[in-house]
Design an enzyme around this catalytic site. Structure first.
Site, PDB file in Angstrom:
ATOM      1  N   HIS A   4       2.934   3.227  -9.036  1.00  0.00           N
ATOM      2  CA  HIS A   4       2.555   1.870  -9.217  1.00  0.00           C
ATOM      3  C   HIS A   4       3.870   1.309  -9.749  1.00  0.00           C
ATOM      4  O   HIS A   4       4.243   0.187  -9.423  1.00  0.00           O
ATOM      5  CB  HIS A   4       1.571   1.540 -10.052  1.00  0.00           C
ATOM      6  CG  HIS A   4       0.285   1.828  -9.329  1.00  0.00           C
ATOM      7  ND1 HIS A   4       0.034   1.623  -8.046  1.00  0.00           N
ATOM      8  CD2 HIS A   4      -1.027   2.546  -9.724  1.00  0.00           C
ATOM      9  CE1 HIS A   4      -1.367   1.948  -7.724  1.00  0.00           C
ATOM     10  NE2 HIS A   4      -1.827   2.600  -8.583  1.00  0.00           N
TER      11      HIS A   4
ATOM     12  N   ARG B 141     -11.390   2.027  -9.593  1.00  0.00           N
ATOM     13  CA  ARG B 141     -10.168   3.146  -9.848  1.00  0.00           C
ATOM     14  C   ARG B 141     -10.428   3.594 -11.208  1.00  0.00           C
ATOM     15  O   ARG B 141     -11.027   3.094 -12.204  1.00  0.00           O
ATOM     16  CB  ARG B 141      -8.945   2.559  -9.607  1.00  0.00           C
ATOM     17  CG  ARG B 141      -8.509   2.230  -8.310  1.00  0.00           C
ATOM     18  CD  ARG B 141      -7.322   1.784  -7.852  1.00  0.00           C
ATOM     19  NE  ARG B 141      -7.186   1.720  -6.457  1.00  0.00           N
ATOM     20  CZ  ARG B 141      -6.003   1.756  -5.760  1.00  0.00           C
ATOM     21  NH1 ARG B 141      -5.179   2.394  -6.152  1.00  0.00           N
ATOM     22  NH2 ARG B 141      -6.263   1.880  -4.186  1.00  0.00           N
TER      23      ARG B 141
ATOM     24  N   ARG C 107      -0.415   8.716 -10.334  1.00  0.00           N
ATOM     25  CA  ARG C 107      -0.460   7.615  -9.381  1.00  0.00           C
ATOM     26  C   ARG C 107       0.205   6.604 -10.209  1.00  0.00           C
ATOM     27  O   ARG C 107       0.693   5.457  -9.449  1.00  0.00           O
ATOM     28  CB  ARG C 107      -2.104   7.389  -8.970  1.00  0.00           C
ATOM     29  CG  ARG C 107      -2.606   8.213  -8.090  1.00  0.00           C
ATOM     30  CD  ARG C 107      -4.103   8.076  -8.123  1.00  0.00           C
ATOM     31  NE  ARG C 107      -4.293   6.412  -7.533  1.00  0.00           N
ATOM     32  CZ  ARG C 107      -4.124   6.465  -6.027  1.00  0.00           C
ATOM     33  NH1 ARG C 107      -4.080   7.416  -5.428  1.00  0.00           N
ATOM     34  NH2 ARG C 107      -4.228   4.992  -5.692  1.00  0.00           N
TER      35      ARG C 107
ATOM     36  N   ASP D 241       0.838  -1.187  -0.006  1.00  0.00           N
ATOM     37  CA  ASP D 241       0.091   0.029   0.203  1.00  0.00           C
ATOM     38  C   ASP D 241       0.818   1.081   0.122  1.00  0.00           C
ATOM     39  O   ASP D 241       1.987   1.246   0.619  1.00  0.00           O
ATOM     40  CB  ASP D 241      -0.805  -0.126   1.336  1.00  0.00           C
ATOM     41  CG  ASP D 241      -1.937   1.029   1.297  1.00  0.00           C
ATOM     42  OD1 ASP D 241      -2.372   1.379   0.159  1.00  0.00           O
ATOM     43  OD2 ASP D 241      -2.369   1.264   2.182  1.00  0.00           O
TER      44      ASP D 241
ATOM     45  N   ASN E 272       1.318   3.588  -2.863  1.00  0.00           N
ATOM     46  CA  ASN E 272       2.062   3.797  -4.193  1.00  0.00           C
ATOM     47  C   ASN E 272       1.531   5.136  -4.644  1.00  0.00           C
ATOM     48  O   ASN E 272       1.917   6.066  -5.157  1.00  0.00           O
ATOM     49  CB  ASN E 272       1.502   3.026  -5.236  1.00  0.00           C
ATOM     50  CG  ASN E 272       2.200   1.401  -5.046  1.00  0.00           C
ATOM     51  OD1 ASN E 272       3.047   1.304  -4.261  1.00  0.00           O
ATOM     52  ND2 ASN E 272       1.748   0.341  -5.952  1.00  0.00           N
TER      53      ASN E 272
ATOM     54  N   ARG F 112       0.030   7.643  -2.931  1.00  0.00           N
ATOM     55  CA  ARG F 112       0.712   8.588  -1.914  1.00  0.00           C
ATOM     56  C   ARG F 112       1.931   8.846  -2.092  1.00  0.00           C
ATOM     57  O   ARG F 112       2.419  10.273  -2.215  1.00  0.00           O
ATOM     58  CB  ARG F 112       0.305   8.267  -0.411  1.00  0.00           C
ATOM     59  CG  ARG F 112      -1.008   8.764   0.104  1.00  0.00           C
ATOM     60  CD  ARG F 112      -1.416   7.985   1.395  1.00  0.00           C
ATOM     61  NE  ARG F 112      -1.572   6.565   1.299  1.00  0.00           N
ATOM     62  CZ  ARG F 112      -1.498   5.634   2.187  1.00  0.00           C
ATOM     63  NH1 ARG F 112      -1.455   5.969   3.427  1.00  0.00           N
ATOM     64  NH2 ARG F 112      -1.980   4.471   1.884  1.00  0.00           N
ATOM     65  N   TRP F 113       2.806   8.011  -2.493  1.00  0.00           N
ATOM     66  CA  TRP F 113       4.195   8.248  -2.788  1.00  0.00           C
ATOM     67  C   TRP F 113       4.483   9.312  -4.202  1.00  0.00           C
ATOM     68  O   TRP F 113       4.940  10.049  -3.957  1.00  0.00           O
ATOM     69  CB  TRP F 113       4.930   7.118  -3.029  1.00  0.00           C
ATOM     70  CG  TRP F 113       6.320   6.893  -3.502  1.00  0.00           C
ATOM     71  CD1 TRP F 113       7.319   6.964  -2.471  1.00  0.00           C
ATOM     72  CD2 TRP F 113       7.075   7.162  -4.544  1.00  0.00           C
ATOM     73  NE1 TRP F 113       8.448   6.970  -3.336  1.00  0.00           N
ATOM     74  CE2 TRP F 113       8.221   6.856  -4.611  1.00  0.00           C
ATOM     75  CE3 TRP F 113       6.401   7.378  -5.976  1.00  0.00           C
ATOM     76  CZ2 TRP F 113       9.128   7.241  -5.562  1.00  0.00           C
ATOM     77  CZ3 TRP F 113       7.096   7.359  -7.183  1.00  0.00           C
ATOM     78  CH2 TRP F 113       8.671   7.512  -6.745  1.00  0.00           C
TER      79      TRP F 113
ATOM     80  N   ASN G  87     -10.490  -3.161  -6.819  1.00  0.00           N
ATOM     81  CA  ASN G  87      -9.621  -2.014  -7.346  1.00  0.00           C
ATOM     82  C   ASN G  87     -10.286  -1.593  -8.872  1.00  0.00           C
ATOM     83  O   ASN G  87      -9.629  -0.782  -9.377  1.00  0.00           O
ATOM     84  CB  ASN G  87      -8.176  -2.458  -7.561  1.00  0.00           C
ATOM     85  CG  ASN G  87      -7.268  -2.503  -6.149  1.00  0.00           C
ATOM     86  OD1 ASN G  87      -6.502  -3.081  -6.006  1.00  0.00           O
ATOM     87  ND2 ASN G  87      -7.861  -1.570  -5.186  1.00  0.00           N
TER      88      ASN G  87
ATOM     89  N   THR H  28     -10.379  -7.324  -5.867  1.00  0.00           N
ATOM     90  CA  THR H  28     -11.791  -7.461  -6.548  1.00  0.00           C
ATOM     91  C   THR H  28     -12.129  -5.850  -6.560  1.00  0.00           C
ATOM     92  O   THR H  28     -13.091  -5.536  -7.612  1.00  0.00           O
ATOM     93  CB  THR H  28     -12.624  -8.355  -5.990  1.00  0.00           C
ATOM     94  OG1 THR H  28     -12.520  -8.189  -4.716  1.00  0.00           O
ATOM     95  CG2 THR H  28     -12.099  -9.582  -6.396  1.00  0.00           C
TER      96      THR H  28
ATOM     97  N   ARG I 296      -5.998  -1.519   8.394  1.00  0.00           N
ATOM     98  CA  ARG I 296      -7.061  -2.086   7.897  1.00  0.00           C
ATOM     99  C   ARG I 296      -6.468  -3.404   7.133  1.00  0.00           C
ATOM    100  O   ARG I 296      -5.475  -3.456   6.679  1.00  0.00           O
ATOM    101  CB  ARG I 296      -7.337  -1.201   6.639  1.00  0.00           C
ATOM    102  CG  ARG I 296      -8.657  -0.131   6.890  1.00  0.00           C
ATOM    103  CD  ARG I 296      -9.221   0.126   5.692  1.00  0.00           C
ATOM    104  NE  ARG I 296      -8.292   0.772   4.791  1.00  0.00           N
ATOM    105  CZ  ARG I 296      -7.874   1.894   4.841  1.00  0.00           C
ATOM    106  NH1 ARG I 296      -8.551   2.912   5.943  1.00  0.00           N
ATOM    107  NH2 ARG I 296      -7.043   2.655   3.999  1.00  0.00           N
TER     108      ARG I 296
HETATM  109  C1  FPP Z   1      -1.994   0.062  -3.453  1.00  0.00           C
HETATM  110  O1  FPP Z   1      -1.631   1.368  -3.195  1.00  0.00           O
HETATM  111  C2  FPP Z   1      -1.307  -0.596  -4.611  1.00  0.00           C
HETATM  112  C3  FPP Z   1      -2.134  -1.183  -5.541  1.00  0.00           C
HETATM  113  C4  FPP Z   1      -3.620  -1.175  -5.734  1.00  0.00           C
HETATM  114  C5  FPP Z   1      -1.196  -1.685  -6.576  1.00  0.00           C
HETATM  115  C6  FPP Z   1      -0.307  -2.782  -6.056  1.00  0.00           C
HETATM  116  C7  FPP Z   1       0.550  -2.982  -7.465  1.00  0.00           C
HETATM  117  C8  FPP Z   1       1.869  -2.973  -7.407  1.00  0.00           C
HETATM  118  C9  FPP Z   1       2.852  -2.501  -6.213  1.00  0.00           C
HETATM  119  C10 FPP Z   1       2.398  -3.225  -8.796  1.00  0.00           C
HETATM  120  C11 FPP Z   1       3.452  -4.214  -8.910  1.00  0.00           C
HETATM  121  C12 FPP Z   1       2.798  -5.669  -8.888  1.00  0.00           C
HETATM  122  C13 FPP Z   1       3.238  -6.663  -9.625  1.00  0.00           C
HETATM  123  C14 FPP Z   1       2.565  -7.939  -9.720  1.00  0.00           C
HETATM  124  C15 FPP Z   1       4.076  -6.197 -10.975  1.00  0.00           C
HETATM  125  P1  FPP Z   1      -2.397   2.616  -3.505  1.00  0.00           P
HETATM  126  O2  FPP Z   1      -2.719   2.787  -4.992  1.00  0.00           O
HETATM  127  O3  FPP Z   1      -4.036   2.304  -2.865  1.00  0.00           O
HETATM  128  O4  FPP Z   1      -1.711   3.682  -2.412  1.00  0.00           O
HETATM  129  P2  FPP Z   1      -2.595   4.909  -1.626  1.00  0.00           P
HETATM  130  O5  FPP Z   1      -3.212   4.332  -0.849  1.00  0.00           O
HETATM  131  O6  FPP Z   1      -1.550   5.717  -1.314  1.00  0.00           O
HETATM  132  O7  FPP Z   1      -3.514   5.664  -2.709  1.00  0.00           O
END
Ligand code: FPP
Length: 250
Positions: free
Chosen positions: A47, A81, A43, A30, A32, A34-35, A78, A76, A204
């Protein structure tokens, strides 16, 4: 050109010799988004960075002697988005799955997917099957990549399959126990996760391994996934090792 550059990471210090290692580790990757936001980037840039962290930590977990690693890559839920974010993630999965056919080979990693594959394009589904088949005979760490995975969805499927098997006489209703339910989940035959790590500071479970995590130890870390380092993985192992697991006993 390699799609994923490996980050230079300092070699972590040794873990204590008497450390109790988890057999199965789950990671909710989790933070990505926010980073990326913190850097004024889209966004999908988060990822892409998260995918690099995923490769680095997967290899590292295998080198540390972890037997099973389950990463939550796409739930399921996601699909809700924005279209361009989902599209970017699908592109990332495709590139990764193409590379993964040769990648992880040196580490002897067995690649498996948990989740409903039928939600993906035929091309992605074929790549998933190819990855599973080409790595099945390896003897190293089992990597479960949870894609289009939701624990409630997994349980509904299990219930339906159990009902079908009872109806057809393959399964005796009176014989159904907790083990039977586990055997109808995607993770059939695997030990439950001992440790689940959630970076990014959220408290969570987000529909991840609800049945399997009945007695799992949780470690929440205050780092966004793209910033997660080998040292953070070791820190989670140290915290886990100090926990007193009682499984409802004293
Ligand atoms: C959650 O962060 C992350 C995801 C929904 C995607 C995770 C996918 C990867 C790390 C890609 C790599 C995986 C493979 C198999 C190549 P978020 O976007 O919800 O972050 P946020 O809470 O900061 O918005």
């Amino acid at each position: 050109m390699a799609l994923f550059k490996r980050k230079q990471d300092p070699t972590p210090s040794a873990l204590p010799e008497d450390i109790v290692l988890p057999q199965h580790v789950g990671i909710i990757m989790d933070g990505n988004g926010r980073w990326a936001k913190k850097r004024g980037l889209p966004r999908k840039a988060g990822h892409r960075e998260g995918a690099q962290t995923f490769r680095k930590i997967t290899r590292y977990a295998s080198q540390r002697g972890i037997r099973y690693l389950t990463v939550y890559a796409f739930s399921t839920e996601n699909w809700k988005r924005p279209e361009d974010e989902v599209g970017a993630l699908m592109g990332l999965f495709k590139s990764y799955l193409e590379e993964a056919l040769t990648d992880f080979k040196d580490d002897d990693i067995v690649v498996r997917f948990i989740g409903d594959k039928s939600g993906f394009s035929p091309e992605l589904q074929a790549l998933m099957t190819e990855n599973e088949e080409s790595s099945a005979a390896r003897g190293g760490m089992v990597l479960n990549i949870a894609m289009n995975y939701g624990s409630r969805d997994e349980m509904v499927r299990a219930v339906k399959n159990i009902c079908a098997d009872v109806q057809s006489g393959r399964l005796d209703k009176e014989q159904i126990d907790e083990r039977t339910v586990s055997d109808y989940l995607y993770t059939a035959g695997q030990p439950d996760p001992d440790l689940i790590i959630r970076p990014s500071g959220e408290y969570r479970i987000s529909n991840f391994m609800l049945w399997q995590s009945a007695y799992t130890e949780f470690v929440i870390m205050n780092k966004l996934w793209p910033d997660f380092q080998k040292e953070d993985f070791d820190e989670a192992l140290r915290i886990y090792s100090q926990r007193n697991r009682r499984y409802g006993g004293v």
